[in-house]
Design an enzyme around this catalytic site. Structure first.
Site, mmCIF file in Angstrom:
data_model
loop_
_atom_site.group_PDB
_atom_site.id
_atom_site.type_symbol
_atom_site.label_atom_id
_atom_site.label_comp_id
_atom_site.label_asym_id
_atom_site.label_seq_id
_atom_site.Cartn_x
_atom_site.Cartn_y
_atom_site.Cartn_z
ATOM 1 N N SER A 69 -7.372 -3.462 -4.173
ATOM 2 C CA SER A 69 -5.075 -3.969 -3.964
ATOM 3 C C SER A 69 -5.982 -5.392 -3.757
ATOM 4 O O SER A 69 -5.995 -5.772 -4.435
ATOM 5 C CB SER A 69 -5.047 -3.289 -2.188
ATOM 6 N N ASP A 219 -0.114 0.935 -4.247
ATOM 7 C CA ASP A 219 -1.792 0.801 -3.981
ATOM 8 C C ASP A 219 -3.276 1.622 -4.186
ATOM 9 O O ASP A 219 -3.206 3.021 -3.887
ATOM 10 C CB ASP A 219 -2.086 0.675 -2.710
#
Length: 408
Positions: A69, A219
């Protein structure tokens, strides 16, 4: 690798010339990426001081840099080459980058109806459209493919079409060339936090085989918010496969790993939710609750903690705890614990959190309590970083010496 010209190892030599395998890991956490930004800037300054080289960069010292991320974005920034084949960003540039762009990536809704507006957004689509972030990443990492990073990178993502993790690894493109995607697509994909940013779709083609693959990514924190163990597993696979970059290390010889793992902070010490509260929640409450997203908090914290738990136990079992440094802050409270409250005040507070973390005692996870406890006689995190900088410098010089001797 036929058809691919790699820039790796022009600035650092592979592990076969040295004694240890060096790994840097950076957690996910949205705007809290400012915290590892502060830590990495200090590490890089120590490396420059130890080697008396103001041009030294973090990527020059690590065999693998892993990030999930926001950590994946930092990984891309530190390893993408500039026109002179040096890292596009110095570590000291990370925090200013976040301070300049975070409020545009996560524009804030203000006023007495802010919570209501955000709840409606959560029902109708992602909280943010991601356009500014996508344009920013594309602009900075334009044209850079995975194989061009200046050292090996490992960036986890999750494919919602296949319901399985996709690990974009410099090592895996040797056998799965279709993973040699644009670094910008990879960074956008690993940053696509559910409810906050839209999922990212792209295709990538292996020109040699003609194979095209679709990616439907969200993510990477779904799979590994703390990617340290993924990076170590990637290295272990290469050793098993007898990759010539490595010597004859045992596949699970933790004595050969030097790992610096940097977290983005957590609110573990702040009581947030209770079973009594959650027992009454429905879908809306799990995804949006008093300014937080409980389901996201739970999976990201659990993912990161399980990796740290594993590493803490195994490194201690192999009596190699001196080679594993985890820097994190589990005392965040209020807005600084958020991933997206990008007000000027909160961003500056995150800088302070990182700076204060440097002065806190170097700590290790107590596997019984789940809390960090100071390591006896280990000094501060800053002092621990300096010791690790010295170890990294020694290893770099050892490899250069051994490589020169081999060529004589």
């Amino acid at each position: 690798m036929a058809g691919i010209t790699s820039t790796k190892f022009k600035n650092n030599l592979p592990p076969k010339y040295g004694n240890i395998i060096t790994i840097l890991s950076i957690d996910g956490g949205g705007i809290r990426g400012i915290i590892p930004g502060v830590i990495l800037s200090k590490l890089e300054s120590h490396l420059q001081e130890v080697d008396d080289n103001k041009d030294a960069r973090v990527a020059d010292y690590f065999d693998v840099i892993a990030g999930t991320s926001t950590g994946g974005l930092i990984t891309g920034m530190l390893t993408a080459p500039d026109p002179n084949n040096r890292p596009l960003f110095a570590a000291k540039d990370v925090v200013p980058f976040y301070l300049q762009h975070s409020s545009k990536i996560f524009p804030q809704t203000r006023g007495i109806f802010a919570d209501t507006i955000n709840t409606v957004k959560a029902l109708g689509g992602p909280k943010y459209d991601g356009k500014y972030l996508h344009d920013l990443i594309s602009k900075n990492l334009s044209g850079v493919k995975l194989h061009q990073t200046l050292t090996n990178v490992v960036i986890p993502t999750f494919d919602i079409n296949k319901l399985q993790p996709v690990i974009f690894s410099s090592y895996q493109i040797e056998t799965s060339r279709v993973l040699d995607a644009s670094l910008s697509d990879i960074c956008i994909g690993t940053s696509a936090a559910p409810t906050f940013l839209p999922a990212h779709f792209f295709t990538n083609k292996d020109d040699e085989s003609g194979i095209t693959q679709e990616f439907n990514l969200i993510d990477g924190g779904i799979a590994a918010n703390n990617p340290a163990l993924v990076a170590m597993s990637e290295v272990t696979r290469q050793i098993i496969r007898k990759n010539p970059e490595f010597s004859t290390e045992k596949p699970v010889d933790y004595n050969r790993f030097l790992v610096i793992s940097i977290g983005t902070g957590s609110k573990r010490n702040e009581q947030k939710y209770t079973a009594k509260m959650a027992s009454k929640w429905g879908i809306i409450s799990w995804i949006f609750n008093n300014g937080s997203t409980p389901i996201i908090d739970c999976y990201s914290e659990a993912s990161a903690d399980m990796v740290h738990y594993h590493n803490s136990v195994v490194f201690q079992a192999f009596q190699s705890q001196h080679s594993y440094l985890r820097i994190d802050d589990d005392t965040l409270k209020g807005d600084v614990a958020s991933v997206d409250i990008a007000t000027e005040e909160n961003l500056n507070k995150l800088v302070e959190v990182g700076q204060n973390l440097l002065n806190k005692p170097a700590s290790r996870l107590n596997v019984d309590t789940g809390l960090y406890e100071p390591i006896p006689n280990a000094g501060t995190n800053d002092q621990a970083l300096k010791r690790f900088a010295e170890l990294l410098s020694e290893e770099k010089k050892r490899r250069e010496s051994n490589a020169a001797a081999e060529q004589k």
